[in-house]
Design an enzyme around this catalytic site. Structure first.
Site, PDB file in Angstrom:
ATOM      1  N   HIS A  59       2.391  11.288  -0.378  1.00 49.57           N
ATOM      2  CA  HIS A  59       2.032  10.883  -1.739  1.00 49.57           C
ATOM      3  C   HIS A  59       0.658  11.442  -2.096  1.00 49.57           C
ATOM      4  O   HIS A  59      -0.368  10.829  -1.849  1.00 49.57           O
ATOM      5  CB  HIS A  59       2.027   9.350  -1.809  1.00 49.57           C
ATOM      6  CG  HIS A  59       1.930   8.812  -3.196  1.00 49.57           C
ATOM      7  ND1 HIS A  59       2.478   7.598  -3.565  1.00 49.57           N
ATOM      8  CD2 HIS A  59       1.363   9.297  -4.332  1.00 49.57           C
ATOM      9  CE1 HIS A  59       2.238   7.360  -4.836  1.00 49.57           C
ATOM     10  NE2 HIS A  59       1.553   8.384  -5.324  1.00 49.57           N
ATOM     11  N   HIS A 191       5.855   0.591  -8.754  1.00 50.72           N
ATOM     12  CA  HIS A 191       5.569   0.403 -10.181  1.00 50.72           C
ATOM     13  C   HIS A 191       6.608  -0.562 -10.753  1.00 50.72           C
ATOM     14  O   HIS A 191       7.282  -0.255 -11.755  1.00 50.72           O
ATOM     15  CB  HIS A 191       5.581   1.741 -10.908  1.00 50.72           C
ATOM     16  CG  HIS A 191       4.377   2.581 -10.597  1.00 50.72           C
ATOM     17  ND1 HIS A 191       3.183   2.436 -11.265  1.00 50.72           N
ATOM     18  CD2 HIS A 191       4.178   3.548  -9.674  1.00 50.72           C
ATOM     19  CE1 HIS A 191       2.308   3.296 -10.790  1.00 50.72           C
ATOM     20  NE2 HIS A 191       2.886   3.984  -9.808  1.00 50.72           N
ATOM     21  N   ARG A 223       4.515 -18.584  -3.701  1.00 52.07           N
ATOM     22  CA  ARG A 223       5.740 -19.098  -4.332  1.00 52.07           C
ATOM     23  C   ARG A 223       6.475 -18.014  -5.126  1.00 52.07           C
ATOM     24  O   ARG A 223       7.610 -18.230  -5.550  1.00 52.07           O
ATOM     25  CB  ARG A 223       5.415 -20.294  -5.249  1.00 52.07           C
ATOM     26  CG  ARG A 223       5.062 -21.562  -4.481  1.00 52.07           C
ATOM     27  CD  ARG A 223       5.034 -22.784  -5.394  1.00 52.07           C
ATOM     28  NE  ARG A 223       3.933 -22.731  -6.340  1.00 52.07           N
ATOM     29  CZ  ARG A 223       2.703 -23.207  -6.083  1.00 52.07           C
ATOM     30  NH1 ARG A 223       2.436 -23.746  -4.912  1.00 52.07           N
ATOM     31  NH2 ARG A 223       1.758 -23.134  -6.996  1.00 52.07           N
ATOM     32  N   ASP A 270      -2.580   9.147  -2.241  1.00 51.98           N
ATOM     33  CA  ASP A 270      -2.422   9.058  -3.696  1.00 51.98           C
ATOM     34  C   ASP A 270      -3.561   9.811  -4.394  1.00 51.98           C
ATOM     35  O   ASP A 270      -3.976   9.455  -5.496  1.00 51.98           O
ATOM     36  CB  ASP A 270      -2.373   7.601  -4.149  1.00 51.98           C
ATOM     37  CG  ASP A 270      -1.825   7.415  -5.556  1.00 51.98           C
ATOM     38  OD1 ASP A 270      -1.202   8.359  -6.080  1.00 51.98           O
ATOM     39  OD2 ASP A 270      -2.029   6.333  -6.146  1.00 51.98           O
TER      40      ASP A 270
END
Length: 383
Positions: A59, A191, A223, A270
């Site tokens: 990436h 994403h 949660r 990235d």
């Protein structure tokens, strides 16, 4: 010509070998005791460095002012040459969310470059990051060009696309994932605003990877574990981590490593076109990015890629976790090779594997990079 690399500690799958040599041409012929080397070999001295398998980068958008979306051979060569200085021997050129004709142009440039002898790191294909994402979790991607996952588009370009990042909750009836199940393209969760349950459904339909864990996803909550929680608990899903200390707090690195284990985590950068350059202002997918204090951000403060390099990612992660250099190798090399279906020829120092090697000194700084038996980078003081 067959060479013998001597005078270093060799990181092999069986452990560290000292007093041994890597014998190689285009491929590795063997790891043998130095005293057993025959004549007729060119001997190269590793100078006490660690001899490691070359790094595999899944990436990366750009470096040294160049970007995949420039869609030119010059840009891809610039990236490849810079990546070699950081120990990367194979990489995926990563796209951005832009109009599809521009994405296609970038893919075509990558396809053409894949057939050329490498001038630096070897180009294995493309990582399609967008446009098949959730607009609400687009990060630094341009929302104007986001669209639902399109399996036909990826299938058409499956000879060059190696990974596709998508939001599974936008894949109606999982048509895209189902269409790509046997395509050879790795489907990655990213994403995405998926719930934990939606992400698990995506895994059931073929997701096997997670793009930059925790980033461009809802915050992890006990949660509402969301896509990050699903990526962490699913053994079949490997996770990317941008180990720059900005995208994810280093205090979490040991926890992530324990959750995914030595085979479930891959370090990535990235990096964008500001990588390897001075601080300043750069373009990323048509948006202005400012690099300051080692961080790349849009005007509104959104993180926009990084200026991280793979050798620094290795040092950062090792410092935070205390892992041995030997234990780091799957995270920067072997796991990425396996994900791409290249684990039989990349990511190890073993007979029959391509001679992709990186020499690291004892400060883990890159001293030499070898791709397919050819030295493509050597630090000036090491020459």
């Amino acid at each position: 010509m067959v060479r013998a690399l001597v005078g270093g500690g060799i990181l092999t799958p069986e452990g560290v070998r000292k007093g041994h040599a890597v014998v190689y041409g285009e491929r590795i012929e063997g790891v043998v005791r130095e005293e057993d080397l025959g004549g007729g070999l060119e001997r190269q001295n590793a100078g006490g460095c660690w001899i490691c398998p070359g790094f595999v980068e899944l990436h990366v958008h750009g470096a040294r002012g160049a970007d995949t979306m420039d869609a030119t051979p010059e840009a891809l060569d610039t990236m490849a040459q810079f990546l070699a200085t950081t120990g990367v021997t194979s990489f995926l050129a990563t796209t951005m969310t832009l109009p599809l004709p521009q994405v296609v142009a970038a893919l075509e440039a990558v396809r053409a470059a894949m057939g050329r002898p490498p001038t630096g790191a070897r180009l294995l294909g493309a990582h399609l990051e967008g446009p098949f994402i959730d607009p609400a979790h687009r990060g630094a991607q341009d929302a104007a060009h986001v669209g639902p996952p399109d399996g036909d588009f990826v299938w058409t370009h499956r000879d060059v696309i190696r990974i596709v990042t998508l939001a599974p909750e936008r894949d109606r009836d999982f048509r895209c994932l189902d269409a790509l199940r046997n395509s050879g393209v790795v489907c990655a969760l990213g994403h995405s605003g998926a719930t934990f349950e939606e992400a698990l459904e995506g895994v059931a339909h073929g997701i096997r990877h997670a793009t930059h864990l925790f980033n461009a996803m809802p915050p992890f909550h006990h949660r509402r574990p969301g896509p990050a929680g699903a990526a962490l608990v699913c053994d079949e899903v490997t996770c990317e981590l941008i180990a720059d200390g900005v995208h994810v707090h280093p205090g979490l690195y040991p926890l992530i490593y324990r959750a995914k284990g030595p085979e479930g985590l891959v370090l990535v950068t990235d990096a964008m076109r500001g990588g390897g350059m001075a601080e300043g202002t750069w373009d990323l997918g048509g948006q202005t990015v400012t690099v300051r204090d080692g961080e790349a951000r849009l005007a509104d403060g959104t993180i926009a890629g990084s200026v991280l390099s793979m050798d620094r990612a290795l040092r950062n992660f090792r410092r935070a976790t205390g892992l041995s250099l030997e234990a780091m190798m799957p995270l920067v090399s072997g796991n990425a090779a396996r994900i791409l279906g290249q684990g039989h020829r990349l990511g190890r120092i073993a007979p029959g594997y391509l001679a992709d090697l990186v020499l690291l000194d004892h400060e883990e700084t890159v001293r030499r990079t070898v791709v397919g038996g050819k030295t493509v980078f050597e630090a000036p003081e090491a020459r």
